[in-house]
Design an enzyme around this catalytic site. Sequence first.
Site, PDB file in Angstrom:
ATOM      1  CD1 TRP A 284      -2.041  -2.193   2.013  1.00 54.61           C
ATOM      2  CD2 TRP A 284      -2.881  -1.443   0.073  1.00 54.61           C
ATOM      3  NE1 TRP A 284      -3.003  -3.071   1.594  1.00 54.61           N
ATOM      4  CE2 TRP A 284      -3.533  -2.655   0.423  1.00 54.61           C
ATOM      5  CE3 TRP A 284      -3.251  -0.790  -1.109  1.00 54.61           C
ATOM      6  CZ2 TRP A 284      -4.534  -3.217  -0.381  1.00 54.61           C
ATOM      7  CZ3 TRP A 284      -4.241  -1.366  -1.906  1.00 54.61           C
ATOM      8  CH2 TRP A 284      -4.867  -2.554  -1.529  1.00 54.61           C
TER       9      TRP A 284
ATOM     10  CG  ASP B 231      -3.158   3.915   4.245  1.00 54.24           C
ATOM     11  OD1 ASP B 231      -4.201   3.713   4.905  1.00 54.24           O
ATOM     12  OD2 ASP B 231      -2.862   3.266   3.227  1.00 54.24           O
TER      13      ASP B 231
ATOM     14  CE  LYS C 149      -8.242  -3.672   3.840  1.00 54.12           C
ATOM     15  NZ  LYS C 149      -7.438  -2.610   3.247  1.00 54.12           N
TER      16      LYS C 149
HETATM   17  C1  LIG Z   1      -6.844  -2.058   1.986  1.00 54.17           C
HETATM   18  C2  LIG Z   1      -5.887  -0.970   2.139  1.00 54.17           C
HETATM   19  C3  LIG Z   1      -5.822   0.096   1.214  1.00 54.17           C
HETATM   20  C4  LIG Z   1      -6.708   0.173  -0.003  1.00 54.17           C
HETATM   21  O1  LIG Z   1      -7.980   0.477   0.374  1.00 54.17           O
HETATM   22  P1  LIG Z   1      -9.158   0.695  -0.707  1.00 54.17           P
HETATM   23  O2  LIG Z   1     -10.220   1.310   0.136  1.00 54.17           O
HETATM   24  O3  LIG Z   1      -9.505  -0.641  -1.257  1.00 54.17           O
HETATM   25  O4  LIG Z   1      -8.664   1.618  -1.746  1.00 54.17           O
HETATM   26  C5  LIG Z   1      -4.902   1.092   1.448  1.00 54.17           C
HETATM   27  N1  LIG Z   1      -4.080   1.056   2.498  1.00 54.17           N
HETATM   28  C6  LIG Z   1      -4.103   0.058   3.407  1.00 54.17           C
HETATM   29  C7  LIG Z   1      -3.159   0.077   4.568  1.00 54.17           C
HETATM   30  C8  LIG Z   1      -5.000  -0.992   3.250  1.00 54.17           C
HETATM   31  O5  LIG Z   1      -5.035  -1.992   4.136  1.00 54.17           O
END
Ligand SMILES: *Cc1c(COP(=O)(O)O)cnc(C)c1O
Length: 354
Positions: free
Chosen positions: A100, A167, A191
């Site tokens: 990511w 993030d 998540k």
């Molecule tokens: C799943 C995830 C993403 C991507 O998320 P989307 O909402 O599918 O774009 C980005 N960063 C992390 C740390 C993730 O676990």
Amino acid sequence: MKKHNFSAGPCILPQEVMQEAAEAVLNFNNSGLSLIEISHRSSEFVAVMERARALALELLGLENQGYQTLFLQGGASTEFLRVAYNLLENKAAYLNTGTWSSKALKEAKILGEVVEVASSKDKGFNYIPKAYQIPKDADYFHCTSNNTIFGTQIKEFPSTDIPMVCDMSSDIFSRVLDFSKFDLIYAGAQKNMGPAGTTLVVVKEEILGKMSRTIPSMLDYQTQIAKDSMFNTPPVFAVFTSMLTLEWLKNKGGIAAIEEINDKKAQLLYSEIELNPLFDGFANKADRSNMNATFTLNKPELKDSFDTMWKEAGINGLNGHRSVGGYRASMYNALSLESVGTLVDIMSELERKA
Ligand SMILES: *Cc1c(COP(=O)(O)O)cnc(C)c1O
């Protein structure tokens, strides 16, 4: 029977949240209308959006400190780009700790110079780099708090005078942090906060509005703030269900209370991985994630029996990410300690049988 859901995302949500969300889809607030057929401008839905935003700030301990909360669309993947559009004038600094982070870095490069301050790619992203310099002249520093795929997690964040962007998709609301260290936090809901379809963004307003470029409206945080996350039609179901999950967390005692349970779950599973000779942990011990535990079975001939055993025990979502292989147990907030106990029992039973 309800499964023990170890899926990495979309994630397990509290059963009572599911129940309430399902009822709202049929009949929202006894209005005789569904949540998903009312106007997003109705006072009922505006109240939902406001409540969700307020709860997020309250749980993070960021009220009255100049932060704005948004519920946007396009997933965390769109924030990779949106962050750069709003903050990257000349140069940005990125810490690369996995898939990511790499994707975030790639998007930022579209708009300016990107310095990779450190990367753990040399060891297949199984650790978090520690000693690195953040250039003082960068517009911002970006990191990923928890690496969902590789199962590593930043335990101590660096200190820097430049804006810090994080993030937190896969560990937001799971552990106590000084969230005021961050100037912008984003997290895809699916998540640890709700269903797919919305992304939480918490941003310190003073860092915005400094770009020389014209920012397309949908990508402009200031437009989204001015329109209260309703510049376009918001994902009403995802926002409502996230609100219910945040309310559930608040009623449980907030982040500190859930962190205690999350620590217990992680300790239980990691001690089994350490003690059981059939399993090896993937991540460097000091950096391993309390949310996503990655491990391998070191006797391939036992794979079929292990897979059959956990599936028969009602466990779901244990296969590792396609890029890593092995197993991954995601232990998000709504997963119970009992579910982890079920998995650990299966792992020790496999050892007895082998
Ligand atoms: C799943 C995830 C993403 C991507 O998320 P989307 O909402 O599918 O774009 C980005 N960063 C992390 C740390 C993730 O676990």
